[in-house]
Write an enzyme that holds these catalytic residues in place. Structure first.
Site, PDB file in Angstrom:
ATOM      1  N   SER A   1      57.180  59.238  34.588  1.00 48.59           N
ATOM      2  CA  SER A   1      58.154  59.969  33.812  1.00 48.59           C
ATOM      3  C   SER A   1      58.354  61.259  34.737  1.00 48.59           C
ATOM      4  O   SER A   1      59.508  61.832  34.690  1.00 48.59           O
ATOM      5  CB  SER A   1      57.133  60.413  32.594  1.00 48.59           C
ATOM      6  OG  SER A   1      56.913  59.473  31.945  1.00 48.59           O
TER       7      SER A   1
ATOM      8  N   HIS B   1      57.019  51.723  31.160  1.00 48.46           N
ATOM      9  CA  HIS B   1      56.524  51.652  29.969  1.00 48.46           C
ATOM     10  C   HIS B   1      56.927  50.378  29.257  1.00 48.46           C
ATOM     11  O   HIS B   1      56.128  49.709  28.461  1.00 48.46           O
ATOM     12  CB  HIS B   1      56.931  52.860  28.975  1.00 48.46           C
ATOM     13  CG  HIS B   1      56.591  54.266  29.697  1.00 48.46           C
ATOM     14  ND1 HIS B   1      57.277  55.271  30.024  1.00 48.46           N
ATOM     15  CD2 HIS B   1      55.410  54.499  29.530  1.00 48.46           C
ATOM     16  CE1 HIS B   1      56.532  56.221  30.287  1.00 48.46           C
ATOM     17  NE2 HIS B   1      55.278  55.839  30.117  1.00 48.46           N
TER      18      HIS B   1
ATOM     19  N   GLY C   1      48.793  51.630  32.271  1.00 50.40           N
ATOM     20  CA  GLY C   1      49.259  51.219  33.612  1.00 50.40           C
ATOM     21  C   GLY C   1      48.317  51.599  34.865  1.00 50.40           C
ATOM     22  O   GLY C   1      47.517  52.659  34.487  1.00 50.40           O
ATOM     23  N   GLU C   2      48.307  50.667  35.820  1.00 55.14           N
ATOM     24  CA  GLU C   2      47.069  50.870  36.801  1.00 55.14           C
ATOM     25  C   GLU C   2      47.604  52.108  37.727  1.00 55.14           C
ATOM     26  O   GLU C   2      47.198  52.449  38.748  1.00 55.14           O
ATOM     27  CB  GLU C   2      46.930  49.800  37.551  1.00 55.14           C
ATOM     28  CG  GLU C   2      46.322  48.603  36.772  1.00 55.14           C
ATOM     29  CD  GLU C   2      45.728  47.372  37.555  1.00 55.14           C
ATOM     30  OE1 GLU C   2      46.464  47.001  38.670  1.00 55.14           O
ATOM     31  OE2 GLU C   2      44.734  46.658  37.077  1.00 55.14           O
TER      32      GLU C   2
ATOM     33  N   HIS D   1      60.285  54.750  30.789  1.00 52.60           N
ATOM     34  CA  HIS D   1      60.924  53.940  31.602  1.00 52.60           C
ATOM     35  C   HIS D   1      60.649  52.581  31.785  1.00 52.60           C
ATOM     36  O   HIS D   1      59.663  52.288  30.976  1.00 52.60           O
ATOM     37  CB  HIS D   1      60.696  54.668  33.002  1.00 52.60           C
ATOM     38  CG  HIS D   1      59.303  55.237  33.349  1.00 52.60           C
ATOM     39  ND1 HIS D   1      58.404  54.032  33.636  1.00 52.60           N
ATOM     40  CD2 HIS D   1      58.705  56.335  33.188  1.00 52.60           C
ATOM     41  CE1 HIS D   1      57.218  54.672  33.585  1.00 52.60           C
ATOM     42  NE2 HIS D   1      57.256  55.995  33.713  1.00 52.60           N
TER      43      HIS D   1
ATOM     44  N   ALA E   1      59.513  60.266  27.982  1.00 48.69           N
ATOM     45  CA  ALA E   1      60.383  60.050  29.135  1.00 48.69           C
ATOM     46  C   ALA E   1      60.128  58.725  29.488  1.00 48.69           C
ATOM     47  O   ALA E   1      59.660  58.478  30.462  1.00 48.69           O
ATOM     48  CB  ALA E   1      60.146  61.121  30.305  1.00 48.69           C
TER      49      ALA E   1
END
Ligand code: PAF
Length: 282
Positions: free
Chosen positions: A188, A37, A149-150, A34, A32
């Site tokens: 997501s 990402h 990702g944080e 986005h 999913a």
């Protein structure tokens, strides 16, 4: 866009790249895809000529069967989302069997206690599942560097500990949270929000910004009470937890210390969709 489905296919591709002396960046995802990402992939591409993006909804990290069942699965859309990167990016979309073999079970880890707070308290076993799947993926893909990702800051700290525990030869890089213009952290899970929920959810970040603004003017307990009061006034969003923690050991703030860094962490339900976010405070 190349999609590989099996362990032997990915191992062959990795060997080819290694023989050509090309470094490999890795972006693990559950699909999913986005813009959040995409920002990880773009950062990875600045440092490595070849990137593998895994798309695998990992069963062992879900402590809620309905969440696992309803998690968006959009491999077709994900493939066209990544097609702009051409041959520099390849997708690895394995079945559970390619990752786990015949027994889909999580290994039990001791991450030094950081697995028992916040997400760990509310999602028992979650980090064992995350650690187990990443351990398998890291061993199959043998990346030089993996990007996270944080938004999942606690997960990022868990992964840093995992590579030490498993003695894996890769570096881990945390990347800034990607937000929509209205402040909502990209996730997501946002794909499951209704239009109304999408309009309400930016309140989460607005609240965090206010906490950042007020940080140092009141105690952690009073920040918590203030946040709880804000969500009481907003019945469409259900606060699960709010915590101010030291970024190193994720222990809750009791007394602010000089030279220590803190972040505020939050988990909120919009209907049955669980959203998390966090913000650096100093
Ligand atoms: O953050 C995620 O999407 C997942 O937890 C991860 C790192 C891909 C492991 O399944």
């Amino acid at each position: 866009m190349t999609i590989l489905y099996t362990r032997s296919e990915i191992e062959k591709k990795v060997s080819e790249k290694k023989q050509q002396n090309l470094s490999i960046g890795f972006v693990p995802t559950m699909g999913a895809l986005h813009e959040g990402h995409a920002s990880l992939i773009e950062l990875a591409l600045k440092k490595h000529p070849f990137i593998i993006v895994s798309v695998f909804v990992n069963p062992t990290q879900f402590n809620n069967a309905s969440d696992l069942e309803k998690y968006p699965r959009t491999l077709k859309e994900d493939t066209s989302f990544l097609s702009v990167y051409g041959s520099k990016v390849c997708i690895y979309a394995p079945s559970p069997k390619e990752i786990y073999g015949s027994k889909i079970i999580a290994k039990q880890y001791n991450f030094g206690g950081i697995e028992n707070v916040m997400e760990g308290t509310h999602r028992p076993g979650h980090f064992d599942g995350v650690g187990t799947v990443l351990n398998h993926l890291f061993r199959q893909i043998r990346p030089d560097e993996a990007f996270f990702g944080e938004k999942d800051f606690q997960q990022l700290q868990i992964v840093r500990r995992l590579v030490k525990i498993e003695k894996l030869p890769l570096s881990i890089t945390g990347c800034p949270i990607h937000r929509q213009e209205n402040g909502l952290a990209m996730s997501s899970r946002n794909a499951r929000l209704t239009q109304e929920q999408l309009e309400k959810a930016p309140f989460i970040y607005k609240t965090l910004l206010q906490v950042k603004n007020d940080f140092g003017t009141k105690s952690a307990l009073n920040h918590k009470k203030w946040v709880q009061a804000q969500f009481k006034k907003n019945p469409d969003l259900n606060l699960e937890y709010f915590e101010i923690s030291n970024i190193k050991n994720l222990s809750p703030l009791s007394r602010k210390r000089k030279h220590q860094k803190y972040r505020a962490f939050i988990a909120v339900y919009a209907g049955e969709i669980r959203l998390i976010d966090n913000i650096a405070l100093n």
